[in-house]
Design a protein around this motif. Sequence first.
Motif, short mmCIF file in Angstrom:
data_model
loop_
_atom_site.label_atom_id
_atom_site.label_comp_id
_atom_site.label_asym_id
_atom_site.label_seq_id
_atom_site.Cartn_x
_atom_site.Cartn_y
_atom_site.Cartn_z
N PRO A 195 -9.62 64.13 -13.53
CA PRO A 195 -9.84 62.89 -12.76
C PRO A 195 -10.73 63.11 -11.55
O PRO A 195 -11.52 62.23 -11.19
CB PRO A 195 -8.42 62.48 -12.35
N ALA A 196 -10.62 64.28 -10.91
CA ALA A 196 -11.46 64.56 -9.74
C ALA A 196 -12.93 64.65 -10.14
O ALA A 196 -13.81 64.09 -9.47
CB ALA A 196 -11.01 65.84 -9.06
N PHE A 197 -13.22 65.38 -11.23
CA PHE A 197 -14.61 65.52 -11.70
C PHE A 197 -15.17 64.15 -12.10
O PHE A 197 -16.31 63.80 -11.77
CB PHE A 197 -14.66 66.49 -12.87
N ALA A 198 -14.36 63.35 -12.84
CA ALA A 198 -14.83 62.04 -13.28
C ALA A 198 -15.13 61.12 -12.10
O ALA A 198 -16.11 60.38 -12.11
CB ALA A 198 -13.79 61.40 -14.21
N ALA A 199 -14.28 61.16 -11.07
CA ALA A 199 -14.52 60.31 -9.90
C ALA A 199 -15.80 60.70 -9.18
O ALA A 199 -16.57 59.85 -8.74
CB ALA A 199 -13.32 60.39 -8.94
N ALA A 224 -12.01 67.57 -4.30
CA ALA A 224 -11.58 66.22 -4.67
C ALA A 224 -10.19 66.24 -5.29
O ALA A 224 -9.41 65.29 -5.11
CB ALA A 224 -12.58 65.60 -5.64
N ALA A 225 -9.85 67.32 -6.03
CA ALA A 225 -8.52 67.40 -6.64
C ALA A 225 -7.42 67.42 -5.58
O ALA A 225 -6.30 66.95 -5.83
CB ALA A 225 -8.44 68.64 -7.53
N GLU A 226 -7.71 67.96 -4.39
CA GLU A 226 -6.71 67.98 -3.33
C GLU A 226 -6.36 66.55 -2.89
O GLU A 226 -5.23 66.29 -2.47
CB GLU A 226 -7.23 68.78 -2.14
N TRP A 227 -7.32 65.61 -2.98
CA TRP A 227 -7.01 64.22 -2.66
C TRP A 227 -6.00 63.66 -3.65
O TRP A 227 -5.05 62.97 -3.27
CB TRP A 227 -8.29 63.38 -2.69
N PHE A 228 -6.22 63.95 -4.96
CA PHE A 228 -5.30 63.44 -5.98
C PHE A 228 -3.92 64.06 -5.81
O PHE A 228 -2.90 63.41 -6.08
CB PHE A 228 -5.85 63.74 -7.37
N GLU A 229 -3.86 65.33 -5.37
CA GLU A 229 -2.57 65.96 -5.15
C GLU A 229 -1.80 65.30 -4.01
O GLU A 229 -0.58 65.46 -3.91
CB GLU A 229 -2.77 67.45 -4.84
N ARG A 230 -2.50 64.57 -3.15
CA ARG A 230 -1.85 63.89 -2.03
C ARG A 230 -1.54 62.44 -2.33
O ARG A 230 -1.26 61.65 -1.43
CB ARG A 230 -2.72 64.01 -0.77
N ARG A 257 -19.42 66.62 0.42
CA ARG A 257 -18.56 67.75 0.78
C ARG A 257 -17.97 67.57 2.17
O ARG A 257 -16.78 67.85 2.38
CB ARG A 257 -19.37 69.05 0.73
N ARG A 258 -18.77 67.07 3.11
CA ARG A 258 -18.26 66.87 4.46
C ARG A 258 -17.21 65.76 4.50
O ARG A 258 -16.17 65.89 5.16
CB ARG A 258 -19.42 66.53 5.41
N ARG A 259 -17.45 64.67 3.77
CA ARG A 259 -16.47 63.57 3.76
C ARG A 259 -15.18 64.00 3.06
O ARG A 259 -14.09 63.58 3.47
CB ARG A 259 -17.06 62.34 3.09
N LEU A 260 -15.29 64.80 2.01
CA LEU A 260 -14.07 65.28 1.35
C LEU A 260 -13.24 66.11 2.31
O LEU A 260 -11.99 66.09 2.25
CB LEU A 260 -14.44 66.11 0.11
N ARG A 261 -13.89 66.86 3.19
CA ARG A 261 -13.16 67.70 4.14
C ARG A 261 -12.66 66.89 5.33
O ARG A 261 -11.51 67.06 5.77
CB ARG A 261 -14.08 68.82 4.62
N ASP A 262 -13.48 65.97 5.87
CA ASP A 262 -13.13 65.29 7.11
C ASP A 262 -12.19 64.10 6.91
O ASP A 262 -11.44 63.75 7.82
CB ASP A 262 -14.40 64.80 7.82
#
Length: 314
Positions: A195-199, A224-230, A257-262
């Motif tokens: 799901p992370a790769f597809a998004a 991105a997978a860390e977002w789904f884990e949350r 990459r920056r938005r995924l982290r911040d």
Amino acid sequence: MAVSDLSPALRASASSRPHPKARPGYGKRSVPEQCPPREADFTLLPDRERHIAGYVDALPEGAAMDIKSLARSQPLYGQMAVGSALRALGVAGHLRHVRCLSGESGENGDQVRWVTRTFWSRVAHDNEWWDAFLAAEERRSAPMPTAKAVDPPASAPASVPVPVPASEPVHVPTQPTAPVVPQQRTAQPQPGPSPAFAALARLGRTDSRLALSGADCAALEQAAAEWFERGVDADYLTHALTAGLPVSIGSPFGFVRRRLRDKIPPRLPAATPAARATPVRRLMMECTECGAPGRPEAFRDGLCRHCRESGPVV
């Protein structure tokens, strides 16, 4: 001293492209009990805001309210002008962007999702009116408590079985065993993308400024997978990555990459009996300028503190 142009509001202009509908649950929502449209509506607004207000007011319920769709469907103003006009209309009291929790939570909480809606009012209202309206909207959207299941009545005691006298054993001849056919080897189905790769792969289709290559998606997949884990879904991730984009993006990979982290959401604490009794927030307001979510009372004129202090973008 400049005098406001009091000409009537411009209604939706003719366009070669029909205005798109938003996905189910998203898009425009008109506040209830509005007066019929009049020629004098929006006359105190500047020309640009008056035109966008008349266009939005004529759109049907559920119409797409993102900046890209509004700029593409009317011919006079581009994305930057539309974004500035929506900010001004929010300050004037005509609209509020919100995120609503849609659906009913199951045992794992995987039957609900956050949807983005824009509440529109033909009449301008102040912050107190909007706060009261959104509080009522949150109470209205809360699920009704379900009735407790009633235990079935106790069944009657089973009757005591009557013993049956054993019969004489009957000899049954053995049947020959059928030959065993070896199982044919079949090709194993290849696993699909996560799901992370597809998004991440769909970001470029949502907004071309964030088009990523396959290698970029693979490199960002774990983040991105860390977002789904949350506990978020693909719609939440996509909206967080595409909200408030600058006009041009030199490196989509570095920007994402920056938005995924911040902007990664907080990890929810483990559920406890006391936490389950706490009512779930089902509505959050979004800043009209940057899209940051929060409680309605934390916003003024539809803007978060940072955007209020930084001033409008003309």
